[in-house]
Design an enzyme around this catalytic site. Structure first.
Site, PDB file in Angstrom:
ATOM      1  N   ARG A 172       0.806  -1.218   0.000  1.00 25.33           N
ATOM      2  CA  ARG A 172       0.000   0.000   0.000  1.00 25.33           C
ATOM      3  C   ARG A 172       0.845   1.278   0.000  1.00 25.33           C
ATOM      4  NH1 ARG A 172      -2.372  -3.741  -1.186  1.00 25.33           N
ATOM      5  NH2 ARG A 172      -4.239  -4.647  -0.238  1.00 25.33           N
ATOM      6  N   SER A 221     -11.198  -0.076   3.872  1.00 26.14           N
ATOM      7  CA  SER A 221     -10.337  -0.668   4.900  1.00 26.14           C
ATOM      8  C   SER A 221      -9.553   0.420   5.627  1.00 26.14           C
ATOM      9  CB  SER A 221      -9.374  -1.672   4.273  1.00 26.14           C
ATOM     10  OG  SER A 221     -10.083  -2.766   3.734  1.00 26.14           O
ATOM     11  N   GLU A 291      -4.356   2.675   6.850  1.00 26.72           N
ATOM     12  CA  GLU A 291      -4.381   2.496   5.395  1.00 26.72           C
ATOM     13  C   GLU A 291      -5.121   3.664   4.763  1.00 26.72           C
ATOM     14  OE1 GLU A 291      -6.222  -0.638   2.147  1.00 26.72           O
ATOM     15  OE2 GLU A 291      -5.208  -1.426   3.918  1.00 26.72           O
TER      16      GLU A 291
END
Length: 298
Positions: A172, A221, A291
C-alpha cells in the site's frame, strides 16, 4: 483569495473554497483552498507548470480510503473527471486506463477482451490514479502484479512515463512524490475466457457485499494488515466491534471499517481510529498502521 495560476492560462474549472465532504465516501471534512477539474491532459499539464511545484497538490478520485480533515485541504485538490476516465484495450493482453477510471470499468473492459488477472480491480473502490499510487489490492492481488507503467505529471508540470520498477512498490505504498498526479496506466494480463473472468468478478462483488458495510458512509479498509495477521481480527479481539465515539462507529459487520452514523465529523472518525489503535496495542502489542489517507488541517 488570489488564484494560484492566471485564469486565462486554463480551460478547466477552478473553484475557490470548494466543499469536499460531498466528494468523499465518509461525507465529512472541510473545503479545498482550490479545486481544479482540468479540461484535458494538456490543461492539467499547463496548470501544474504554472504552479511550478511550489503549491501543495492532492489528486482526488472517488473519495474512498480518505479522511478529509475538518479544517480543509491547503493548496489545490485536482479532480480527474470524464476526460481521464477512459479505458481501452491497447494490446493483445494490455489495457490502458485513464487516472480517473474506476476499477470496475478497467476490470470489465479486460473481461470483455478475454484478459484475465485484473478481476481484483472489481473489488477496489477507487480510481486507477489512486490505486496506482497506493499499490491498491484485494483478494490476493495488487497493482504491482499487473502494472506495466504509468504516465505521471510531476509537481513541476513535467509529464513522465514511469515503469513499475521506478515506483518501488511495497504494501500500500509507492515512491511517487506527494504532489504528482497519475494520469494514466498500462496493465498487463493473461489469456482467459470472458465467462470465467466474469464469474470471478461476480464472486468478488458478492464477497464484498456479504462482508463489508458497503451501504454506509464509510471509507473502506481502515488499517493495513500487519505481517502475518489480519487487522479486522485484532480490532475484534480488542473488543472494538460496534465501539462508537461521537458520530463515528466501528462497523458491526466488518471491524476494519469505520462508519459515519450520520452526524460524524472527520475529527470523530480519526479520533475513533486512534482509540482503536491504542486498544489493539494494549491487547496484542501490535501497532496498526493507517491504510486510509488522512489529509488536511485538523
Amino acid at each position: 483569495m488570489t488564484a494560484p495560476v492566471p485564469l486565462d492560462n486554463i480551460r478547466g474549472d477552478l473553484t475557490c473554497k470548494a466543499p469536499l465532504a460531498k466528494l468523499v465516501w465518509f461525507k465529512t471534512g472541510g473545503q479545498a483552498d482550490w479545486l481544479f477539474e482540468p479540461a484535458d491532459l494538456d490543461d492539467l499539464k499547463l496548470f501544474m507548470e504554472c504552479l511550478g511545484g511550489t503549491t501543495p497538490v492532492m489528486a482526488l478520485g472517488l473519495g474512498s480510503n480518505l479522511i478529509i480533515r475538518d479544517g480543509g485541504v491547503p493548496g489545490v485538490v485536482v479532480r480527474l473527471g470524464k476526460p481521464f476516465a477512459g479505458v481501452e484495450v491497447t494490446g493483445e493482453l494490455e489495457v490502458t486506463c485513464g487516472g480517473g477510471a474506476p476499477g470496475i470499468l478497467a476490470a470489465s473492459k479486460a473481461r470483455d477482451a478475454g484478459i484475465a488477472g485484473m478481476e481484483f480491480l472489481r473489488g477496489i473502490p477507487g480510481t486507477v490514479g489512486g490505486f496506482v499510487r497506493m499499490n491498491g489490492g484485494a483478494y490476493g492481488r495488487e497493482v504491482a502484479d499487473i502494472l506495466i507503467d504509468c504516465d505521471v505529471i510531476m509537481p513541476d508540470g513535467e509529464l513522465v512515463k514511469l515503469p513499475v520498477a521506478d515506483l518501488q512498490y511495497t504494501y500500500r505504498h509507492s515512491a511517487l512524490p506527494e504532489s504528482a498526479v497519475v494520469v494514466s496506466a498500462r496493465f498487463n494480463g493473461t489469456p482467459g475466457d470472458p465467462r470465467d473472468i466474469g464469474e470471478e468478478m461476480d464472486r468478488i462483488a458478492k464477497a464484498r457485499e456479504e462482508s463489508q458495510p458497503l451501504r454506509t458512509k464509510t471509507g473502506g479498509s481502515t488499517f493495513k494488515n500487519p505481517d502475518g495477521g489480519k487487522a479486522w481480527q485484532l480490532v475484534d479481539e480488542a473488543g472494538c466491534r460496534g465501539f462508537q465515539m461521537g458520530g463515528a462507529q466501528v462497523s458491526e459487520k466488518h471491524t476494519n471499517f469505520l462508519i459515519n452514523t450520520g452526524n460524524a465529523t472527520s475529527a470523530d472518525i480519526e479520533a475513533l481510529g486512534e482509540e482503536v489503535r491504542e486498544r489493539v496495542y494494549k491487547q496484542s502489542g501490535v501497532t496498526l498502521e493507517w491504510e486510509i489517507q488522512r489529509v488536511g488541517r485538523p
